[in-house]
Design a protein around this motif. Structure first.
Motif, PDB file in Angstrom:
ATOM      1  N   LEU A 115       0.832  -1.204   0.000  1.00  0.00           N
ATOM      2  CA  LEU A 115       0.000   0.000   0.000  1.00  0.00           C
ATOM      3  C   LEU A 115       0.868   1.256   0.000  1.00  0.00           C
ATOM      4  N   ARG A 116       1.942   1.230   0.777  1.00  0.00           N
ATOM      5  CA  ARG A 116       2.848   2.382   0.820  1.00  0.00           C
ATOM      6  C   ARG A 116       3.454   2.629  -0.555  1.00  0.00           C
ATOM      7  N   LYS A 117       3.822   1.561  -1.240  1.00  0.00           N
ATOM      8  CA  LYS A 117       4.381   1.702  -2.585  1.00  0.00           C
ATOM      9  C   LYS A 117       3.344   2.288  -3.535  1.00  0.00           C
ATOM     10  N   ASP A 118       2.115   1.768  -3.492  1.00  0.00           N
ATOM     11  CA  ASP A 118       1.044   2.296  -4.340  1.00  0.00           C
ATOM     12  C   ASP A 118       0.773   3.763  -4.034  1.00  0.00           C
ATOM     13  N   TYR A 119       0.788   4.093  -2.747  1.00  0.00           N
ATOM     14  CA  TYR A 119       0.498   5.461  -2.300  1.00  0.00           C
ATOM     15  C   TYR A 119       1.586   6.422  -2.761  1.00  0.00           C
ATOM     16  N   ASP A 120       2.850   6.042  -2.558  1.00  0.00           N
ATOM     17  CA  ASP A 120       3.960   6.927  -2.906  1.00  0.00           C
ATOM     18  C   ASP A 120       4.130   7.090  -4.413  1.00  0.00           C
ATOM     19  N   GLN A 121       3.878   6.002  -5.160  1.00  0.00           N
ATOM     20  CA  GLN A 121       4.050   6.051  -6.610  1.00  0.00           C
ATOM     21  C   GLN A 121       2.760   6.393  -7.337  1.00  0.00           C
ATOM     22  N   ASP A 122       1.680   6.590  -6.592  1.00  0.00           N
ATOM     23  CA  ASP A 122       0.367   6.913  -7.164  1.00  0.00           C
ATOM     24  C   ASP A 122      -0.061   5.846  -8.171  1.00  0.00           C
ATOM     25  N   THR A 123       0.269   4.569  -7.847  1.00  0.00           N
ATOM     26  CA  THR A 123      -0.105   3.459  -8.721  1.00  0.00           C
ATOM     27  C   THR A 123      -1.600   3.194  -8.656  1.00  0.00           C
ATOM     28  N   HIS A 124      -2.120   3.102  -7.436  1.00  0.00           N
ATOM     29  CA  HIS A 124      -3.548   2.916  -7.202  1.00  0.00           C
ATOM     30  C   HIS A 124      -3.960   3.888  -6.102  1.00  0.00           C
ATOM     31  N   PRO A 125      -5.191   4.384  -6.152  1.00  0.00           N
ATOM     32  CA  PRO A 125      -5.626   5.302  -5.090  1.00  0.00           C
ATOM     33  C   PRO A 125      -5.725   4.590  -3.749  1.00  0.00           C
ATOM     34  N   GLU A 154      -6.177   4.611  20.710  1.00  0.00           N
ATOM     35  CA  GLU A 154      -7.560   4.339  21.107  1.00  0.00           C
ATOM     36  C   GLU A 154      -8.176   3.320  20.155  1.00  0.00           C
ATOM     37  N   PRO A 155      -7.779   2.060  20.268  1.00  0.00           N
ATOM     38  CA  PRO A 155      -8.208   1.045  19.302  1.00  0.00           C
ATOM     39  C   PRO A 155      -9.705   0.799  19.264  1.00  0.00           C
ATOM     40  N   ASP A 156     -10.411   1.106  20.356  1.00  0.00           N
ATOM     41  CA  ASP A 156     -11.852   0.871  20.350  1.00  0.00           C
ATOM     42  C   ASP A 156     -12.591   1.877  19.464  1.00  0.00           C
ATOM     43  N   LEU A 157     -11.874   2.873  18.949  1.00  0.00           N
ATOM     44  CA  LEU A 157     -12.472   3.843  18.029  1.00  0.00           C
ATOM     45  C   LEU A 157     -12.125   3.542  16.570  1.00  0.00           C
ATOM     46  N   TRP A 158     -11.345   2.483  16.332  1.00  0.00           N
ATOM     47  CA  TRP A 158     -10.935   2.181  14.965  1.00  0.00           C
ATOM     48  C   TRP A 158     -12.111   1.673  14.133  1.00  0.00           C
ATOM     49  N   HIS A 159     -12.114   2.064  12.860  1.00  0.00           N
ATOM     50  CA  HIS A 159     -13.125   1.612  11.915  1.00  0.00           C
ATOM     51  C   HIS A 159     -12.514   0.593  10.947  1.00  0.00           C
ATOM     52  N   ILE A 160     -13.358   0.060  10.074  1.00  0.00           N
ATOM     53  CA  ILE A 160     -12.952  -0.990   9.142  1.00  0.00           C
ATOM     54  C   ILE A 160     -12.987  -0.465   7.708  1.00  0.00           C
ATOM     55  N   ALA A 161     -11.939  -0.781   6.935  1.00  0.00           N
ATOM     56  CA  ALA A 161     -11.897  -0.461   5.501  1.00  0.00           C
ATOM     57  C   ALA A 161     -11.659  -1.761   4.736  1.00  0.00           C
ATOM     58  N   VAL A 162     -12.241  -1.844   3.549  1.00  0.00           N
ATOM     59  CA  VAL A 162     -12.081  -3.012   2.676  1.00  0.00           C
ATOM     60  C   VAL A 162     -11.522  -2.542   1.343  1.00  0.00           C
ATOM     61  N   GLY A 202     -11.152  -0.039  -5.937  1.00  0.00           N
ATOM     62  CA  GLY A 202     -12.248   0.321  -5.050  1.00  0.00           C
ATOM     63  C   GLY A 202     -11.957   0.125  -3.570  1.00  0.00           C
ATOM     64  N   TRP A 203     -12.569   0.970  -2.764  1.00  0.00           N
ATOM     65  CA  TRP A 203     -12.490   0.868  -1.307  1.00  0.00           C
ATOM     66  C   TRP A 203     -13.888   1.028  -0.726  1.00  0.00           C
ATOM     67  N   PHE A 204     -14.115   0.401   0.415  1.00  0.00           N
ATOM     68  CA  PHE A 204     -15.362   0.535   1.162  1.00  0.00           C
ATOM     69  C   PHE A 204     -15.001   0.763   2.621  1.00  0.00           C
ATOM     70  N   THR A 205     -15.649   1.732   3.253  1.00  0.00           N
ATOM     71  CA  THR A 205     -15.375   2.036   4.663  1.00  0.00           C
ATOM     72  C   THR A 205     -16.627   1.802   5.494  1.00  0.00           C
ATOM     73  N   TYR A 206     -16.448   1.096   6.598  1.00  0.00           N
ATOM     74  CA  TYR A 206     -17.534   0.877   7.559  1.00  0.00           C
ATOM     75  C   TYR A 206     -17.172   1.614   8.843  1.00  0.00           C
ATOM     76  N   GLU A 207     -18.019   2.524   9.265  1.00  0.00           N
ATOM     77  CA  GLU A 207     -17.717   3.349  10.434  1.00  0.00           C
ATOM     78  C   GLU A 207     -18.179   2.653  11.712  1.00  0.00           C
TER      79      GLU A 207
END
Length: 225
Positions: free
Chosen positions: A79-89, A118-126, A133-138
């Protein structure tokens, strides 16, 4: 326990719960874990929901599905590689994403580890398996399972057949073959180093080079010296 009670009502767990030494697991990871996930992992053990979706477990039967194994670090490095190189959003700073599960189709599930302490505040991303594509569940992991198994919401990245019929859980069984080990020459998971540093009072930048003294302290801790 409300979320877990809701989950066990719609998806019966195994008869025997799993005993996990959470202090050791969190020490190995260098970060705290959400309480709902601990209860989920204790009650269900390693396995899959509807033979499709699994959360990584401290007692995973292979390195590929073990929470403390190398898979989360490898995924974050990509993910870091994709993020830094703008390969995938990538909609989130990769250092805040910790891979905590996967599907049989190749989607990955992540904790959005913000705020880190504060891990009890963490949400889920797919993350989509073969696409941007990404999906976020709050909500947390257990609430996510209750929601998606009940098709509320229906995750567009999952096949429509995923939540058809009654929900069920299949415990993992040790494989009949041993998968090849991960190479030791994998990139260091800088997100794990930053999370450990913040949890231990170090002032570490969110991006860029990690100061050598922090890296050395992390290596001494994780190597058991």
């Amino acid at each position: 326990m409300t979320g877990l009670n809701d989950l066990t009502r719609i998806c019966p767990p195994p008869d025997q719960a799993t005993a996990i030494h959470w202090d050791r697991i969190e020490a190995d990871l260098g970060m705290p874990l959400p309480q709902d996930y601990k209860e989920l992992a204790d009650r269900y053990g390693p396995g899959t929901f509807n033979d499709y979706l699994r959360f990584f477990h401290p007692h995973g039967v292979t390195h590929y599905v073990t929470l403390t194994g190398p898979a989360p670090g490898r995924i974050r490095a990509q993910l870091r590689k994709d993020y830094d190189q703008d390969t995938h959003p990538v909609p989130y700073e990769p250092d805040t994403l910790f891979a905590c599960g996967a599907t049989d189709n190749g989607e990955y599930l992540f904790w959005i580890t913000d705020p880190a302490t504060e891990p009890d505040l963490w949400h889920i991303a797919v993350n989509e398996a073969r696409g941007p594509g990404w999906f976020t569940y709050e909500g947390n992991a257990t609430a996510f399972l209750v929601a998606v198994l009940g098709r509320q919401p229906q995750v567009p990245l999952f096949p429509p057949s995923f939540a058809e019929g009654p929900a069920y859980f299949t415990p993992s069984r040790p494989p009949l073959w041993k998968p090849p080990p991960f190479s030791d020459a994998q990139p260091v998971d800088t997100g794990a180093v930053r999370s450990w540093a913040r949890a231990n009072g170090y002032d570490v930048p969110s991006r860029g080079r990690i100061p050598p003294e922090i890296r050395e302290a992390w290596e001494r801790t994780t190597s058991g010296e």
